[in-house]
Design a protein around this motif. Structure first.
Motif, mmCIF file in Angstrom:
data_model
loop_
_atom_site.group_PDB
_atom_site.id
_atom_site.type_symbol
_atom_site.label_atom_id
_atom_site.label_comp_id
_atom_site.label_asym_id
_atom_site.label_seq_id
_atom_site.Cartn_x
_atom_site.Cartn_y
_atom_site.Cartn_z
ATOM 1 N N GLU A 144 70.856 12.512 21.192
ATOM 2 C CA GLU A 144 70.302 11.412 20.963
ATOM 3 C C GLU A 144 69.069 11.004 21.778
ATOM 4 O O GLU A 144 68.160 10.246 21.258
ATOM 5 C CB GLU A 144 71.363 10.305 20.949
ATOM 6 N N THR A 145 68.895 11.416 22.901
ATOM 7 C CA THR A 145 67.813 10.899 23.822
ATOM 8 C C THR A 145 66.735 12.182 23.926
ATOM 9 O O THR A 145 65.576 11.987 24.398
ATOM 10 C CB THR A 145 68.316 10.814 25.263
ATOM 11 N N GLY A 146 67.226 13.298 23.498
ATOM 12 C CA GLY A 146 66.382 14.518 23.675
ATOM 13 C C GLY A 146 66.124 15.072 25.215
ATOM 14 O O GLY A 146 65.322 15.896 25.296
ATOM 15 N N SER A 147 66.829 14.798 26.035
ATOM 16 C CA SER A 147 67.164 15.129 27.381
ATOM 17 C C SER A 147 68.275 15.068 28.137
ATOM 18 O O SER A 147 69.328 14.275 27.989
ATOM 19 C CB SER A 147 66.134 14.262 28.113
ATOM 20 N N TRP A 148 68.836 16.243 28.790
ATOM 21 C CA TRP A 148 69.678 16.338 29.683
ATOM 22 C C TRP A 148 69.837 15.386 30.820
ATOM 23 O O TRP A 148 70.644 15.079 31.496
ATOM 24 C CB TRP A 148 69.938 17.793 30.008
ATOM 25 N N ARG A 149 68.661 14.942 31.241
ATOM 26 C CA ARG A 149 68.304 14.289 32.151
ATOM 27 C C ARG A 149 68.973 12.874 32.200
ATOM 28 O O ARG A 149 69.847 12.609 33.178
ATOM 29 C CB ARG A 149 66.790 13.793 32.377
ATOM 30 N N TRP A 150 69.198 12.232 30.821
ATOM 31 C CA TRP A 150 69.839 11.018 30.743
ATOM 32 C C TRP A 150 71.320 11.517 30.561
ATOM 33 O O TRP A 150 72.332 10.541 31.076
ATOM 34 C CB TRP A 150 69.461 10.561 29.458
ATOM 35 N N SER A 151 71.885 12.567 30.349
ATOM 36 C CA SER A 151 73.285 12.921 30.322
ATOM 37 C C SER A 151 73.575 12.761 31.601
ATOM 38 O O SER A 151 74.723 12.397 32.021
ATOM 39 C CB SER A 151 73.508 14.173 29.540
ATOM 40 N N ALA A 152 72.827 13.685 32.585
ATOM 41 C CA ALA A 152 73.302 13.535 34.050
ATOM 42 C C ALA A 152 73.464 12.177 34.525
ATOM 43 O O ALA A 152 74.117 12.100 35.345
ATOM 44 C CB ALA A 152 72.221 14.476 34.643
ATOM 45 N N PHE A 153 72.169 11.297 34.250
ATOM 46 C CA PHE A 153 72.352 10.057 35.000
ATOM 47 C C PHE A 153 73.831 9.304 34.581
ATOM 48 O O PHE A 153 74.360 8.718 35.358
ATOM 49 C CB PHE A 153 71.140 9.279 34.187
ATOM 50 N N SER A 154 73.947 9.619 33.199
ATOM 51 C CA SER A 154 75.021 8.767 32.782
ATOM 52 C C SER A 154 76.344 9.207 33.566
ATOM 53 O O SER A 154 77.130 8.570 34.016
ATOM 54 C CB SER A 154 75.482 8.916 31.151
ATOM 55 N N PHE A 155 76.446 10.572 33.854
ATOM 56 C CA PHE A 155 77.557 11.284 34.313
ATOM 57 C C PHE A 155 77.881 10.626 35.719
ATOM 58 O O PHE A 155 78.619 10.087 36.425
ATOM 59 C CB PHE A 155 77.324 12.560 34.601
ATOM 60 N N PHE A 156 76.569 10.739 36.531
ATOM 61 C CA PHE A 156 76.427 10.364 37.980
ATOM 62 C C PHE A 156 76.513 9.080 38.418
ATOM 63 O O PHE A 156 77.376 8.303 39.393
ATOM 64 C CB PHE A 156 75.510 11.107 38.613
ATOM 65 N N PHE A 157 75.997 8.147 37.521
ATOM 66 C CA PHE A 157 75.703 6.657 37.659
ATOM 67 C C PHE A 157 77.155 6.062 37.343
ATOM 68 O O PHE A 157 77.735 5.328 38.233
ATOM 69 C CB PHE A 157 74.895 6.100 36.723
ATOM 70 N N ASN A 158 77.607 6.494 36.370
ATOM 71 C CA ASN A 158 78.989 5.909 35.801
ATOM 72 C C ASN A 158 80.224 6.289 36.840
ATOM 73 O O ASN A 158 81.039 5.388 37.281
ATOM 74 C CB ASN A 158 79.461 6.243 34.529
ATOM 75 N N LEU A 159 79.946 7.753 37.423
ATOM 76 C CA LEU A 159 80.901 7.890 38.086
ATOM 77 C C LEU A 159 80.902 7.282 39.374
ATOM 78 O O LEU A 159 82.114 6.631 40.151
ATOM 79 C CB LEU A 159 80.943 9.429 38.539
ATOM 80 N N GLY A 160 79.806 7.021 40.177
ATOM 81 C CA GLY A 160 79.582 6.210 41.301
ATOM 82 C C GLY A 160 79.847 4.862 41.139
ATOM 83 O O GLY A 160 80.739 4.293 42.147
ATOM 84 N N LEU A 161 79.561 4.313 40.088
ATOM 85 C CA LEU A 161 79.977 2.745 39.855
ATOM 86 C C LEU A 161 81.447 2.655 39.831
ATOM 87 O O LEU A 161 81.939 1.754 40.439
ATOM 88 C CB LEU A 161 79.186 2.305 38.678
#
Length: 723
Positions: free
Chosen positions: A689-706
């Motif tokens: 949906e975003t066209g980039s793995w960058r946002w998937s990686a952001f979602s993974f690490f940001f959510n995990l850390g939070l």
């Protein structure tokens, strides 16, 4: 048309009853998938009419055929490329003017159209009298009055569509005057398109010219790919027209085209099509009267919270005993398998990997089925759209949009959804930045995959306050999503606000068939996932928690301990307890020595502040694949550690009797599960949906850390409070 089967497309606005009609026609003879290469849902099915098989496709609900959303592009592509024999256009009779806008575009596209004038019962209740015969005369296509939810008129409407499809030639495209300026541009552009056969394989020449004037990005892209020179020539003529309209009328071609289409529709309706029999004292429709209360600035949100709380209350009250009976059934099944099978790896796999793993997830089917049933009733009644309407003001404060509410709800905002379709639903947002912020925050909702974890631990540690705790978990998901959205919209994803316009469908009494179908679709997907994905993961995790096991030296040590006990202690309970303790120690050591156990043990010093032990670590890592797997992994882990063959207890009992579990780390686990990394499928969809793995990686690490920070804070605060 496909081979010898007649192919009919069903088109219509959202909330017009299009899918209800499709379900009535096809029943169980339908299948759901995705269009190739994209994630828009594709529904196809078959029905019989007078002995002839009819193939039906339920097009995505759209308000127009201009490419504002992926759904509109998909609907148009199916019509242009697959060329159905006819289109059955389902209209909401109560808002006929708005629904006819799509009809006009279908006719301009040269499609054979039959109109199903749907929800005629509701229109009559509103005091509207619609002359279907007169409308058919004026617009030049068959018009049939229908009530899709009861099936009234549907066969006649389909017959009309089939009759059109059997005609040897297609109708000429509808031609509307759009005023002098636009008409002159169309007259200049159409011959150029016809002469060079520019995209005319799929579309009428005048329709292509209209799309250029409307600045339709999809058609512009196709045009550039087909013939850049002709495309540039057409764009130049559009630019000339646009400049003239701006200079003379302070407007632009797209607005003029929309105005003239609605003018054409208004002229149709004024010619004896609609008679309003309501008197001046009774002009407010029933739905409007209800909205005065249900969407009130103060009472509306309070009632919404009450509905959410009541849903959890009903779920626990009605589902308590069925869930208990299902748990007993799995205990019985385990006991039978335990007694029938010889000791060995296969028995361990069946008992610990499959029955305790998958059974732990399936044990929550009664509770989840009740929740899905209640959600289906809310959706079918029209109340969900009101929730989106009420939340718009709140969402704007956090940098989102009223249209972001539905993706949140679909993702599990009122529990039991799924982040995958929720993220896909964010396509309705025209602002790319708000769409991205919605996509990244939707996974914080209480999706159906998280529900088994919540139901298990809330039932164990908050037995007297289950409804309240589940209610608070849902609110926490909303709060974290909104605060995160505010953070993102003020930092990484800045942008201007865009207006929010939403159609509020009339309130309807949900039909039994509609609620049953929607509930069954969701619960079947849940059970199918348990029987496929979760089963496969459970087997892999069983292997990971079984091998390589303890060393020969360690095994010999435990054997020596048992030998010593048997040699020195007389027969009796004391000897039995001592042998049991050694066996329990050996089982725990074997689990720790497994591949999964070593990973969980390695992470234990890191996760200790949150109160997570090595077993919990294994379950949470596995939960990245699918959140339900947290339960199946714990079931397998506790089962492998079970050494008393006569004690076939449930997973809830095993956790309840484990001294390592407290309310503090249970709350930490609930919050961590709510907030941590989206599942693998969701991460893939974020990329799509975003066209980039960058946002998937952001979602993974940001959510995990939070999630980890929140879990640590919750555990430590509750531990301090308990001292």
């Amino acid at each position: 048309m496909h081979s010898d089967t007649m192919f009919i497309a069903i088109a219509g606005n959202p909330n017009a009853g299009k899918t209800t009609a499709f379900n009535k026609y096809t029943g169980a003879r339908q299948h759901v998938g995705n269009y190739p290469g994209i994630t828009v849902e594709k529904k196809e099915g078959q029905t019989m009419l007078h002995g002839k098989q009819i193939s039906l496709i339920d097009l995505p609900g759209t308000y127009s055929l201009t490419a504002y959303s992926l759904e509109e592009v998909v609907a148009r592509k199916v019509l242009a490329e697959e060329k159905p024999g006819a289109v059955l256009n389902v209209l909401n009779a109560g808002v006929l003017e708005r629904n006819l806008y799509l009809t006009v575009q279908l006719l301009e596209m040269g499609m054979p159209v039959a109109i199903a004038l749907n929800m005629m019962d509701e229109a009559r209740n509103q005091g509207l009298q619609i002359n279907a015969v007169r409308l058919a005369e004026l617009i030049g296509v068959p018009v049939v009055s229908t009530v899709a939810r009861t099936g009234e008129g549907l066969e006649t409407a389909l017959e009309a569509a089939v009759t059109l499809a059997m005609q040897p030639t297609r109708p000429a495209p509808l031609v509307i005057s759009y005023g002098q300026d636009v008409d002159e541009a169309l007259l200049a552009m159409t011959p150029i398109i016809e002469e060079h056969q520019f995209l005319t394989t799929h579309y009428p020449a005048r329709w292509i010219a209209l799309k250029y004037l409307e600045h339709d990005e999809d058609i512009l892209r196709q045009g550039l790919a087909a013939n850049k020179e002709i495309s540039d020539l057409l764009s130049a003529k559009v630019s000339t027209c646009a400049k003239h309209l701006e200079a003379t009328l302070r407007t632009y071609p797209e607005a003029v085209i929309a105005d003239y289409r609605y003018g054409y529709i208004a002229s149709l309706l004024r010619q004896g099509v609609i008679a309003d029999t309501r008197n001046q004292q009774n002009r407010i429709a029933y739905s409007d009267k209800m909205d005065r209360v249900l969407t009130h600035q103060i009472f509306g949100p309070l009632l919404m919270l009450g509905v959410l709380y009541a849903m959890y209350f009903i779920t626990f009250k009605l589902g308590e005993y069925p869930a208990e009976w299902l748990g007993v059934a799995f205990e019985w099944l385990r006991g039978v398998a335990d007694a029938a099978l010889p000791e060995g790896p296969f028995k361990s796999l069946l008992l610990s990997g499959i029955i305790d793993g998958v059974g732990g997830v399936l044990g929550f089917v009664p509770l989840i089925m009740i929740m899905f049933l209640l959600i289906a009733m809310l959706e079918d009644s029209g109340y969900m759209a009101r929730v989106a309407y009420m939340m718009d003001r709140v969402f704007r404060f956090f940098g989102l949009h009223g249209a972001s509410v539905m993706p949140f709800i679909i993702s599990g905002g009122i529990a039991g959804g799924c982040a995958v379709p929720g993220i896909m639903a964010a396509r309705t947002l025209r602002s790319p930045r708000k769409r991205l912020a919605t996509i990244l925050t939707a996974p914080f909702m209480t999706c159906g995959a998280k529900l088994p974890v919540f139901l298990l631990f809330v039932g164990i540690f908050f037995e007297k306050n289950q409804t309240l705790v589940m209610f608070m978990l849902s609110l926490t998901g909303w709060a974290v999503a909104l605060l995160t959205a505010r953070l993102l919209r003020s930092s990484l994803i800045k942008g201007e606000a865009t207006p929010f316009v939403m159609e509020l469908p009339p309130y309807r009494l949900p039909t039994l068939s509609g609620v049953v179908i929607h509930t069954w679709e969701r619960i079947w997907e849940y059970m199918r996932k348990a029987g496929t994905v979760i089963l496969a993961i459970s087997v892999l995790l069983w292997a990971g928690m079984t091998y390589p096991g303890i060393s020969d030296e360690a095994a010999a040590t435990f054997t020596s301990k048992r030998t010593a006990i048997e040699a020195t202690m007389p027969e009796g309970d004391a000897r039995k307890d001592a042998l049991f303790a050694v066996s329990a120690e050996e089982a725990s050591a074997a689990l720790r020595a497994s591949a999964a156990g070593r990973i969980g043990t390695f992470l234990e010093p890191i996760t200790a502040p949150a109160g997570f032990d090595w077993k919990t670590n294994i379950a949470l890592i596995a939960g990245i694949a699918a959140k339900e797997v947290v339960i199946s992994t714990l079931g397998t882990a506790y089962s492998l550690g079970e050494v008393d063959p006569e004690e076939n207890t449930t997973l809830a009992d095993r956790i309840r009797n484990d001294s390592n579990w407290t309310k503090a780390n249970a709350v930490a686990l609930l919050l961590f599960t709510l907030l941590y990394s989206p599942c693998l499928v969701t991460l893939v969809v974020i990329k799509q949906e975003t066209g980039s793995w960058r946002w998937s990686a952001f979602s993974f690490f940001f959510n995990l850390g939070l999630a980890f920070l929140v879990a640590v804070a919750a555990n430590q605060i509750l531990l301090l409070a308990a001292r």
